[in-house]
Design a protein around this motif. Structure first.
Motif, PDB file in Angstrom:
ATOM      1  N   SER A 132      84.738  11.036 -81.567  1.00  0.00           N
ATOM      2  CA  SER A 132      86.107  10.552 -81.736  1.00  0.00           C
ATOM      3  C   SER A 132      86.335  10.198 -83.197  1.00  0.00           C
ATOM      4  O   SER A 132      85.468   9.581 -83.836  1.00  0.00           O
ATOM      5  CB  SER A 132      86.368   9.325 -80.862  1.00  0.00           C
ATOM      6  N   ASN A 133      87.483  10.560 -83.722  1.00  0.00           N
ATOM      7  CA  ASN A 133      87.813  10.272 -85.115  1.00  0.00           C
ATOM      8  C   ASN A 133      88.523   8.918 -85.222  1.00  0.00           C
ATOM      9  O   ASN A 133      88.589   8.151 -84.264  1.00  0.00           O
ATOM     10  CB  ASN A 133      88.639  11.402 -85.732  1.00  0.00           C
ATOM     11  N   TRP A 134      89.095   8.633 -86.377  1.00  0.00           N
ATOM     12  CA  TRP A 134      89.729   7.343 -86.642  1.00  0.00           C
ATOM     13  C   TRP A 134      90.858   7.030 -85.659  1.00  0.00           C
ATOM     14  O   TRP A 134      91.125   5.868 -85.347  1.00  0.00           O
ATOM     15  CB  TRP A 134      90.296   7.321 -88.061  1.00  0.00           C
ATOM     16  N   SER A 135      91.540   8.069 -85.160  1.00  0.00           N
ATOM     17  CA  SER A 135      92.685   7.848 -84.273  1.00  0.00           C
ATOM     18  C   SER A 135      92.306   7.870 -82.804  1.00  0.00           C
ATOM     19  O   SER A 135      93.173   7.738 -81.939  1.00  0.00           O
ATOM     20  CB  SER A 135      93.764   8.908 -84.539  1.00  0.00           C
ATOM     21  N   GLY A 136      91.006   8.051 -82.508  1.00  0.00           N
ATOM     22  CA  GLY A 136      90.567   8.124 -81.124  1.00  0.00           C
ATOM     23  C   GLY A 136      90.668   9.512 -80.536  1.00  0.00           C
ATOM     24  O   GLY A 136      90.449   9.700 -79.331  1.00  0.00           O
ATOM     25  N   ASP A 137      90.976  10.501 -81.353  1.00  0.00           N
ATOM     26  CA  ASP A 137      91.103  11.879 -80.897  1.00  0.00           C
ATOM     27  C   ASP A 137      89.825  12.661 -81.186  1.00  0.00           C
ATOM     28  O   ASP A 137      89.021  12.266 -82.031  1.00  0.00           O
ATOM     29  CB  ASP A 137      92.302  12.534 -81.587  1.00  0.00           C
TER      30      ASP A 137
ATOM     31  N   GLU B 298      86.974  15.168 -82.511  1.00  0.00           N
ATOM     32  CA  GLU B 298      86.615  15.767 -83.796  1.00  0.00           C
ATOM     33  C   GLU B 298      85.311  16.531 -83.606  1.00  0.00           C
ATOM     34  O   GLU B 298      84.365  16.004 -83.023  1.00  0.00           O
ATOM     35  CB  GLU B 298      86.467  14.677 -84.851  1.00  0.00           C
ATOM     36  N   VAL B 299      85.268  17.771 -84.088  1.00  0.00           N
ATOM     37  CA  VAL B 299      84.095  18.629 -83.915  1.00  0.00           C
ATOM     38  C   VAL B 299      83.686  19.165 -85.275  1.00  0.00           C
ATOM     39  O   VAL B 299      84.366  20.037 -85.842  1.00  0.00           O
ATOM     40  CB  VAL B 299      84.376  19.794 -82.945  1.00  0.00           C
ATOM     41  N   ALA B 300      82.589  18.649 -85.826  1.00  0.00           N
ATOM     42  CA  ALA B 300      82.143  19.061 -87.154  1.00  0.00           C
ATOM     43  C   ALA B 300      81.786  20.536 -87.185  1.00  0.00           C
ATOM     44  O   ALA B 300      82.045  21.230 -88.175  1.00  0.00           O
ATOM     45  CB  ALA B 300      80.948  18.208 -87.581  1.00  0.00           C
ATOM     46  N   ALA B 301      81.213  21.043 -86.113  1.00  0.00           N
ATOM     47  CA  ALA B 301      80.790  22.448 -86.080  1.00  0.00           C
ATOM     48  C   ALA B 301      81.961  23.406 -86.199  1.00  0.00           C
ATOM     49  O   ALA B 301      81.786  24.565 -86.597  1.00  0.00           O
ATOM     50  CB  ALA B 301      80.016  22.725 -84.791  1.00  0.00           C
ATOM     51  N   TRP B 302      83.148  22.924 -85.869  1.00  0.00           N
ATOM     52  CA  TRP B 302      84.337  23.776 -85.940  1.00  0.00           C
ATOM     53  C   TRP B 302      85.278  23.372 -87.069  1.00  0.00           C
ATOM     54  O   TRP B 302      86.328  24.001 -87.246  1.00  0.00           O
ATOM     55  CB  TRP B 302      85.112  23.728 -84.623  1.00  0.00           C
ATOM     56  N   GLY B 303      84.953  22.305 -87.801  1.00  0.00           N
ATOM     57  CA  GLY B 303      85.869  21.828 -88.835  1.00  0.00           C
ATOM     58  C   GLY B 303      87.207  21.405 -88.259  1.00  0.00           C
ATOM     59  O   GLY B 303      88.260  21.627 -88.861  1.00  0.00           O
ATOM     60  N   LEU B 304      87.172  20.737 -87.105  1.00  0.00           N
ATOM     61  CA  LEU B 304      88.383  20.406 -86.346  1.00  0.00           C
ATOM     62  C   LEU B 304      88.483  18.909 -86.142  1.00  0.00           C
ATOM     63  O   LEU B 304      87.539  18.274 -85.658  1.00  0.00           O
ATOM     64  CB  LEU B 304      88.348  21.105 -84.986  1.00  0.00           C
ATOM     65  N   SER B 305      89.622  18.326 -86.503  1.00  0.00           N
ATOM     66  CA  SER B 305      89.895  16.918 -86.240  1.00  0.00           C
ATOM     67  C   SER B 305      91.310  16.812 -85.679  1.00  0.00           C
ATOM     68  O   SER B 305      92.290  17.101 -86.375  1.00  0.00           O
ATOM     69  CB  SER B 305      89.763  16.079 -87.522  1.00  0.00           C
ATOM     70  N   MET B 306      91.410  16.414 -84.414  1.00  0.00           N
ATOM     71  CA  MET B 306      92.697  16.360 -83.749  1.00  0.00           C
ATOM     72  C   MET B 306      93.423  15.049 -84.044  1.00  0.00           C
ATOM     73  O   MET B 306      92.812  14.038 -84.393  1.00  0.00           O
ATOM     74  CB  MET B 306      92.518  16.509 -82.232  1.00  0.00           C
ATOM     75  N   GLY B 307      94.728  15.081 -83.885  1.00  0.00           N
ATOM     76  CA  GLY B 307      95.570  13.907 -84.037  1.00  0.00           C
ATOM     77  C   GLY B 307      96.768  14.041 -83.127  1.00  0.00           C
ATOM     78  O   GLY B 307      96.861  14.968 -82.322  1.00  0.00           O
ATOM     79  N   ALA B 308      97.716  13.114 -83.256  1.00  0.00           N
ATOM     80  CA  ALA B 308      98.906  13.150 -82.418  1.00  0.00           C
ATOM     81  C   ALA B 308     100.038  12.415 -83.107  1.00  0.00           C
ATOM     82  O   ALA B 308      99.814  11.528 -83.933  1.00  0.00           O
ATOM     83  CB  ALA B 308      98.636  12.541 -81.044  1.00  0.00           C
ATOM     84  N   ALA B 309     101.254  12.777 -82.755  1.00  0.00           N
ATOM     85  CA  ALA B 309     102.452  12.129 -83.296  1.00  0.00           C
ATOM     86  C   ALA B 309     103.506  12.083 -82.202  1.00  0.00           C
ATOM     87  O   ALA B 309     103.486  12.874 -81.255  1.00  0.00           O
ATOM     88  CB  ALA B 309     102.976  12.899 -84.506  1.00  0.00           C
TER      89      ALA B 309
ATOM     90  N   TYR C 149      96.541  11.943 -96.826  1.00  0.00           N
ATOM     91  CA  TYR C 149      96.784  10.944 -95.793  1.00  0.00           C
ATOM     92  C   TYR C 149      95.600   9.986 -95.752  1.00  0.00           C
ATOM     93  O   TYR C 149      94.515  10.352 -95.306  1.00  0.00           O
ATOM     94  CB  TYR C 149      96.979  11.617 -94.438  1.00  0.00           C
ATOM     95  N   ASP C 150      95.816   8.792 -96.222  1.00  0.00           N
ATOM     96  CA  ASP C 150      94.747   7.804 -96.318  1.00  0.00           C
ATOM     97  C   ASP C 150      94.695   7.005 -95.022  1.00  0.00           C
ATOM     98  O   ASP C 150      95.517   6.124 -94.782  1.00  0.00           O
ATOM     99  CB  ASP C 150      95.002   6.881 -97.512  1.00  0.00           C
ATOM    100  N   VAL C 151      93.719   7.307 -94.158  1.00  0.00           N
ATOM    101  CA  VAL C 151      93.659   6.653 -92.857  1.00  0.00           C
ATOM    102  C   VAL C 151      93.224   5.198 -92.968  1.00  0.00           C
ATOM    103  O   VAL C 151      93.310   4.454 -91.981  1.00  0.00           O
ATOM    104  CB  VAL C 151      92.723   7.409 -91.890  1.00  0.00           C
ATOM    105  N   ARG C 152      92.765   4.793 -94.141  1.00  0.00           N
ATOM    106  CA  ARG C 152      92.461   3.375 -94.318  1.00  0.00           C
ATOM    107  C   ARG C 152      93.731   2.532 -94.210  1.00  0.00           C
ATOM    108  O   ARG C 152      93.676   1.326 -93.980  1.00  0.00           O
ATOM    109  CB  ARG C 152      91.796   3.153 -95.673  1.00  0.00           C
ATOM    110  N   GLU C 153      94.898   3.176 -94.376  1.00  0.00           N
ATOM    111  CA  GLU C 153      96.177   2.484 -94.251  1.00  0.00           C
ATOM    112  C   GLU C 153      96.771   2.623 -92.855  1.00  0.00           C
ATOM    113  O   GLU C 153      97.858   2.116 -92.581  1.00  0.00           O
ATOM    114  CB  GLU C 153      97.168   3.060 -95.269  1.00  0.00           C
TER     115      GLU C 153
ATOM    116  N   PRO D  19      93.953   2.745 -79.903  1.00  0.00           N
ATOM    117  CA  PRO D  19      92.928   2.316 -78.956  1.00  0.00           C
ATOM    118  C   PRO D  19      92.962   3.065 -77.638  1.00  0.00           C
ATOM    119  O   PRO D  19      92.023   2.979 -76.852  1.00  0.00           O
ATOM    120  CB  PRO D  19      93.265   0.835 -78.736  1.00  0.00           C
ATOM    121  N   GLY D  20      94.067   3.771 -77.379  1.00  0.00           N
ATOM    122  CA  GLY D  20      94.151   4.553 -76.157  1.00  0.00           C
ATOM    123  C   GLY D  20      94.280   3.735 -74.892  1.00  0.00           C
ATOM    124  O   GLY D  20      94.039   4.234 -73.802  1.00  0.00           O
ATOM    125  N   THR D  21      94.649   2.473 -75.014  1.00  0.00           N
ATOM    126  CA  THR D  21      94.728   1.607 -73.842  1.00  0.00           C
ATOM    127  C   THR D  21      96.176   1.279 -73.497  1.00  0.00           C
ATOM    128  O   THR D  21      97.073   1.406 -74.312  1.00  0.00           O
ATOM    129  CB  THR D  21      93.963   0.300 -74.082  1.00  0.00           C
TER     130      THR D  21
END
Length: 362
Positions: A125-130, A132-143, A184-188, A193-195
């Protein structure tokens, strides 16, 4: 990701992700002219430079952002290292049999987990809880999903998926690297939490007194007074910025404090002297309930609250405006409705602010 013009699914391009190599017509390692040519000469609007070097370019007509790193040795100039795909108008990207973009996040997660098991690769899971697969260079998100033209500013009560696709040099931790942070600075950003949101009976109730403040918080309070008003709670996160002076960083200025137990974020300004309270954001999942003219603002369906607030504003003969993150509010009262992600959905929060405070939407 930015709010671009929404496109219907049938009008969007369909691309294939080739993990760590490229997506659609784009290949990692391309220079900006090659990227533009691969996109059919698409218009760039806007772009960003950092330290005099190109950092990223947005292609609004295509619905992607090209993010550039800078090579070393014999490789000179900016080179494509990542592609961000917009959820509202970007290409519909497919990996194997899995369509990644503009879908329900939990459904995409399930499909990615199935595909990863069959391929023998790990998912985190990445910073947004979505996923992420390093082997594929893939990090999902949502809006948050939006309405259709001509009322594109309207908001729905669900979120849809977007994606960051990266080359091999960024795959281990895409959002921690300088090229991506410049876009996009995810530190900001606040993690998802997905709850589910707190039920009404578990929320405290705060009174809103425009333009003085909300609950026990009053605009103009010092940092210590804010903490004391919240029962002595220490902030979970403090965010700020450095004033650059000469060749290095100057003084650090406090911008906001996040209080997780209270479910609020305190925003500060310091036009002259120490920081003082300028705005309060009430979190839609965990924050106190705040009413306005009989409308419960917090923890409800965003579309319902938006509609009720607009109707009440018009009934009272006030003006309403859409603020920088897409939420409506009465222009004269310095409040607007915000949306807080909770898994596949969003719930309503609100921001209350002092007159003349410059709201940046975060």
């Amino acid at each position: 990701m930015s709010r671009w013009t929404r496109k219907p699914r049938e009008g969007r391009a369909r691309w294939v992700l080739e993990p760590l190599l490229g997506v659609g017509p784009l290949r990692f390692g391309m220079d900006p002219e090659q990227v533009r040519a691969a996109l059919g000469g698409a218009r760039v609007s806007p772009s960003r430079t950092s330290g005099g070097r190109l950092s990223w370019q947005r292609y609004a007509d295509v619905g992607v952002t090209a993010i550039y790193g800078h090579g070393r040795g014999h490789v000179r100039g900016p080179r494509l290292v990542a592609v961000a795909v917009d959820p509202w108008c970007g290409p519909l990207v497919r990996l194997g049999d899995v369509e990644l973009i503009a879908r329900v996040p939990s459904e995409v997660r399930a499909d990615i987990l199935d595909l990863a098991r069959s391929a023998g690769v790990s998912v985190r899971s990445n910073w947004s809880g979505d996923p992420e697969v390093a082997a594929w260079g893939l990090s999902m998100g949502a809006a948050q999903e939006r309405g259709t033209p001509p009322e594109e500013w309207t908001r729905t009560d669900r979120v849809i998926t977007d994606a960051l696709l990266v080359g091999p040099e960024l795959a281990e931790d895409p959002y921690a690297t300088a090229p991506v942070i410049g876009w996009y600075d995810v530190r900001e950003a606040r993690p998802n939490p997905g709850t589910s949101p707190l039920p009404p009976r578990e929320r405290t109730h705060w009174a809103w007194t425009p333009p003085a403040g909300v609950g026990p918080l009053r605009f103009g309070m010092s940092v210590n007074q804010v903490s004391a008003a919240l029962g002595g709670e220490a902030p979970a996160i403090r965010r700020g910025w450095n004033l650059w002076a000469g060749r290095g960083a100057g003084p650090w200025y406090l911008r906001e404090e996040q209080f997780d137990a209270a479910g609020v974020t305190a925003h500060y300004w310091s036009p002259e002297g120490p920081p003082t309270l300028a705005a309060v954001t009430v979190d839609g999942r965990t924050g106190p309930q705040v009413d306005w003219d009989g409308i419960r603002l917090i923890g409800r369906s965003v579309s319902e609250v938006d509609a009720e607030v607009i109707r009440r504003i018009e009934e009272r003969g006030l003006e309403w405006t859409v603020h920088c993150d897409g939420g409506p509010g009465p222009e004269e009262l310095n409040m607007y409705v915000r949306a807080t992600r909770a898994g596949d959905a969003v719930v309503s929060g609100a921001r209350f602010f002092a007159p003349d405070w410059e709201d940046r939407g975060r």
